[in-house]
Structure formats: C-alpha cells, structure tokens
Motif scaffolding. Structure first.
Motif, short mmCIF file in Angstrom:
data_model
loop_
_atom_site.label_atom_id
_atom_site.label_comp_id
_atom_site.label_asym_id
_atom_site.label_seq_id
_atom_site.Cartn_x
_atom_site.Cartn_y
_atom_site.Cartn_z
N GLN A 115 -7.71 37.41 -17.50
CA GLN A 115 -8.09 37.42 -16.08
C GLN A 115 -9.28 38.32 -15.81
OE1 GLN A 115 -4.63 38.29 -13.67
NE2 GLN A 115 -5.91 39.02 -12.01
N THR A 116 -9.30 39.49 -16.46
CA THR A 116 -10.42 40.41 -16.27
C THR A 116 -11.32 40.46 -17.49
OG1 THR A 116 -8.82 42.15 -16.84
CG2 THR A 116 -9.36 41.92 -14.51
N GLY A 117 -11.21 39.43 -18.32
CA GLY A 117 -12.08 39.32 -19.49
C GLY A 117 -12.72 37.95 -19.50
N GLY A 155 -3.70 41.90 -30.39
CA GLY A 155 -3.17 42.67 -29.27
C GLY A 155 -2.96 44.13 -29.60
N ARG A 156 -2.14 44.77 -28.79
CA ARG A 156 -1.89 46.21 -28.91
C ARG A 156 -1.49 46.64 -30.34
NH1 ARG A 156 -0.23 49.19 -24.34
NH2 ARG A 156 0.68 47.30 -23.42
N PRO A 157 -0.62 45.86 -31.03
CA PRO A 157 -0.20 46.33 -32.36
C PRO A 157 -1.30 46.37 -33.42
CG PRO A 157 0.91 44.26 -31.79
CD PRO A 157 0.11 44.64 -30.62
N ALA A 170 -9.52 39.76 -28.16
CA ALA A 170 -8.56 40.87 -28.05
C ALA A 170 -7.88 40.82 -26.70
CB ALA A 170 -9.29 42.20 -28.21
N SER A 171 -6.71 41.46 -26.62
CA SER A 171 -6.04 41.59 -25.32
C SER A 171 -6.60 42.83 -24.63
CB SER A 171 -4.54 41.75 -25.50
OG SER A 171 -4.26 43.05 -26.04
N ARG A 172 -6.29 42.95 -23.36
CA ARG A 172 -6.76 44.13 -22.63
C ARG A 172 -6.13 45.41 -23.17
NH1 ARG A 172 -7.12 44.87 -16.11
NH2 ARG A 172 -7.01 47.12 -16.07
C1 LIG Z 1 -4.99 43.31 -12.73
C2 LIG Z 1 -4.70 43.17 -14.20
C3 LIG Z 1 -5.61 42.47 -14.98
C4 LIG Z 1 -5.34 42.31 -16.35
N1 LIG Z 1 -6.24 41.59 -17.11
C5 LIG Z 1 -5.94 41.36 -18.41
C6 LIG Z 1 -6.80 40.57 -19.23
O1 LIG Z 1 -7.86 40.09 -18.81
N2 LIG Z 1 -6.44 40.35 -20.52
C7 LIG Z 1 -5.28 40.87 -21.07
O2 LIG Z 1 -5.03 40.62 -22.25
N3 LIG Z 1 -4.47 41.63 -20.31
C8 LIG Z 1 -4.77 41.91 -19.02
N4 LIG Z 1 -3.96 42.72 -18.29
C9 LIG Z 1 -2.88 43.46 -19.01
C10 LIG Z 1 -1.63 42.64 -19.22
O3 LIG Z 1 -0.77 42.76 -18.12
C11 LIG Z 1 -0.87 43.13 -20.48
O4 LIG Z 1 -0.58 44.52 -20.33
C12 LIG Z 1 -1.63 42.94 -21.78
O5 LIG Z 1 -2.11 41.63 -21.85
C13 LIG Z 1 -0.69 43.21 -22.96
O6 LIG Z 1 -1.40 43.16 -24.14
P1 LIG Z 1 -0.70 42.84 -25.52
O7 LIG Z 1 -0.03 41.51 -25.43
O8 LIG Z 1 -1.72 43.06 -26.56
O9 LIG Z 1 0.35 44.05 -25.67
P2 LIG Z 1 1.91 44.13 -25.46
O10 LIG Z 1 2.32 43.58 -24.16
O11 LIG Z 1 2.27 45.52 -25.77
O12 LIG Z 1 2.52 43.16 -26.57
C14 LIG Z 1 2.46 43.39 -27.92
C15 LIG Z 1 3.30 42.33 -28.63
O13 LIG Z 1 3.10 42.46 -30.02
C16 LIG Z 1 4.35 42.28 -30.69
N5 LIG Z 1 4.22 43.03 -31.97
C17 LIG Z 1 4.39 44.36 -32.21
N6 LIG Z 1 4.09 44.65 -33.49
C18 LIG Z 1 3.74 43.46 -34.07
C19 LIG Z 1 3.31 43.12 -35.39
N7 LIG Z 1 3.13 44.04 -36.35
N8 LIG Z 1 3.05 41.81 -35.66
C20 LIG Z 1 3.20 40.85 -34.70
N9 LIG Z 1 3.61 41.14 -33.43
C21 LIG Z 1 3.84 42.43 -33.12
C22 LIG Z 1 5.38 42.82 -29.74
O14 LIG Z 1 6.63 42.19 -29.98
C23 LIG Z 1 4.80 42.44 -28.39
O15 LIG Z 1 5.29 41.18 -27.97
C24 LIG Z 1 -4.19 42.89 -16.93
C25 LIG Z 1 -3.30 43.60 -16.12
C26 LIG Z 1 -3.54 43.73 -14.78
C27 LIG Z 1 -2.56 44.50 -13.94
#
Ligand SMILES: Cc1cc2nc3c(=O)[nH]c(=O)nc-3n(C[C@H](O)[C@H](O)[C@H](O)COP(=O)(O)OP(=O)(O)OC[C@H]3O[C@@H](n4cnc5c(N)ncnc54)[C@H](O)[C@@H]3O)c2cc1C
Length: 317
Positions: free
Chosen positions: A248-250, A205-207, A230-232
C-alpha cells in the motif's frame, strides 16, 4: 473508426516494457492505435510498435522545448496531440512519469482521468480500479468525448498483432513553462530492475533479519530472472531500501509469479501484489494468513527452502 492514443513512455532510449501491454489493451478495444512519442527516436522504435498494433506513430515536437525536462510541456503536448488526431481515449502506463504527465494532459484537455486502472472497456467507456487496499474493485464510467487513463503495469499481456505503421512528425505549440524543470534523475539502485516491470518477483519479510540475508533471494532471483522485493517490516528494519517495498505504501506490482518468503500476508502488503497471476508463499507457520491468499504454499523455513529451490533451478540449467 475510433482512435485510442497511447503515451509511448521511454527511459534510457528504450520503450518502457509495460507500454506494450497498454498498446495491446488499446488494440483489443477494436479501434486504431495511435502512439505519441516525445523523445525523437521514432525510427528506432517503429518496428517494435508496429509488431503490437500501433498504426500511426506521432512524433511530437515543440520549438525550444526539451520534453525530458518538462512534465508540464509533455502533458500539454500530449493533450494537443490527442485533440489534433481525434483521439477518444488517451492511455499510458501508471508509472511515476506516466501518472505525472497523464494528469497534466487530462487537465489541459479538461477530460476525466483515472490512474492505476486494472481494466478498461472502450465500448462502455468504463475503467476498473482497486479501492480500500484491494478489498473492492470500482467500475468508473468516464463521461465526455475523451478520457485519460493510466494502466497498472503488467495488467495486460503484450500480444503480437503486427500492422503497418506510419510515422507522422507533428509540431505543437506549448508554453515554455519553468514551473517545474527536471534537472537530474537519480536511479535508486541501478543494479536492480524495476519491480513494477517485473514478470517474476521474490520478496522477503521480517524474518530475513539482515540485508546480508537478502543475498539468498538475489541468488534465486538470478535463476528465475526475477526482481527482489521486500515487506515494509523488512524495509523499516533497514534490511532493504524503500525502493524494494511492495504494498500500500510501496510499489504496486502485478507479476506473473510472486514468491513471498516469510511474509505473514498483511492486507497492506496484499494491496500491492494481489493482482499477481500466481502467488507462492513460504512460511514456517501453517496457520499464517498468507496461505489463505496464495495459489501454492510451502510450509518451511525460507533459509532452507529458498537455497534448495535455487539449487534445483541450477540443476535444470
Ligand atoms: C498505513 C500502513 C501502511 C502499510 N504499508 C505496507 C506496505 O506497503 N507493505 C508492507 O509489506 N506492509 C505495510 N504495512 C505493514 C503491515 O501491516 C505489516 O506489518 C507488514 O506487512 C508485515 O511484514 P512481514 O509479513 O514481513 O512481517 P510479519 O508480519 O512479522 O510476518 C513474518 C512472517 O514470517 C514467518 N516466518 C518467521 N520465520 C520464518 C522463516 N525462517 N521462514 C519462513 N517464514 C518465517 C512468520 O510465521 C510470519 O508469518 C503497512 C502498515 C500500515 C499501518
């Protein structure tokens, strides 16, 4: 006895792995399974198909048509095959190619169509589909003498069910339509396997914070024979290409094991992987929503946990 048809999708002269699960779903329905092949290599595939329950392999041909270049001709040929062989349900994998040609086949047959199905009941003529980002599962009744259905990859396990197979060459007449001609197919990244076919996925994901950091997931993936997703948030930040995005969009995936590293557990991400058989989450935040949706949770820093996991797997050989 009823007959279920299966579109035998092939790429690079191999049967797409998830086709075998679809065949097993068809065989479990109790009827005879008829495979429809359009790449002319029936002899090459017949043993693999017989092993999982295909009793007849129909090698479809059409004069002056190259099916690999024409999804329209492929759909029409499947429709003709389904009619000529008395098929009551035509199935395929809900892959990009499968969705394209099954929709064209349903159109030609004027038959009901459901794609991305997670289950099918051949006695009740119903299919199950996920709706509203996976929050609801709908049961759809398919009316008429024949229905067409795309199955989400990995929804069904491929099960050995050996039978005697016969190969039947069958020539059909289809229009040489030039509405769409496939001139070239470019793989997004040939070094990475297809996420939708994977039995194990490890996603970042993002991190992850950079594309370079994805190397720690690649290393772990090699040990697990996994594919990296990967996440979005990671994709939008440029750490990974869109072809790796789950959600959803992947890509919609259904592996046996899904390891989420640094994913918060958004509904949009879950929409793409909630049908994974076992979900493991690694997150530093003990209150992260992903822990409520996972089978196993590891509270910890992914940059420590993932290399430790890789090291442990290395020790085990
Ligand atoms: C219409 C629409 C469609 C979308 N389609 C998709 C899709 O297809 N796929 C998708 O993934 N998202 C999609 N999204 C985006 C979705 O809403 C989220 O924003 C996204 O999934 C968040 O990604 P993430 O979990 O990587 O990041 P974040 O939400 O930022 O989460 C990061 C997490 O990592 C944890 N973290 C931080 N540092 C560390 C570390 N060093 N080690 C372990 N954990 C850590 C944090 O505690 C946090 O929980 C869509 C959004 C919309 C509005």
């Amino acid at each position: 006895m009823s007959k279920t048809g299966v579109f035998i999708e092939t790429t690079d002269q191999e049967i797409k792995q998830s086709v075998f699960g679809v065949i097993s779903a068809a065989a479990a329905g109790g009827g005879e399974v008829t495979g429809f092949l359009l790449d002319g290599r029936a002899d090459k595939y017949k043993d693999q198909l017989a092993a999982c329950g295909v009793t007849e392999l129909v090698a479809l041909e059409a004069k002056d048509i190259d099916f690999s270049k024409s999804p329209q001709a492929t759909g029409e040929a499947l429709a003709k095959g389904a009619t000529d062989f008395g098929i009551s349900a035509l199935l395929g994998v809900s892959s990009p190619t499968g969705n394209d040609v099954l929709a064209r086949a349903a159109m030609a047959l004027k038959a009901p169509l459901a794609l991305d199905c997670m289950d099918v009941d051949f006695t009740a003529n119903t299919v199950k589909k996920s709706h509203f980002s996976g929050k609801a599962v709908a049961t759809l009744e398919m009316t008429g003498a024949l229905f067409v259905c795309g199955i989400r990859p990995n929804s069904f396990e491929a099960v050995e069910s050996p039978v005697t197979i016969k190969i039947t060459p069958h020539t059909v007449e289809v229009e040489n339509s030039d509405a769409i001609i496939v001139t070239e197919v470019q793989a997004a990244d040939s070094s990475r396997k297809d996420l939708t076919e994977a039995t194990v996925i490890i996603s970042g994901g993002r991190p992850m914070a950079s594309s370079d950091n994805f190397k720690i997931l690649d290393e772990c993936a090699r040990k697990l024979d996994a594919v990296v997703g990967a996440s979005r948030a990671a994709v939008d930040a440029g750490y990974a290409p869109h072809s790796m995005q789950v959600g959803q969009t992947g890509k919609i995936v259904s592996p046996k094991l899904y390891i989420g590293c640094g994913l918060s557990g958004s509904v949009q991400h879950f929409a793409g992987m909630k049908t994974s058989k076992v979900i493991v989450a690694i997150n530093t935040d003990k209150d992260a929503p992903i822990f409520t949706k996972s089978d196993y949770g590891i509270i910890g820093d992914l940059f420590e946990v993932v290399p430790a996991l890789t090291k442990e797997l290395e020790k085990q050989g």
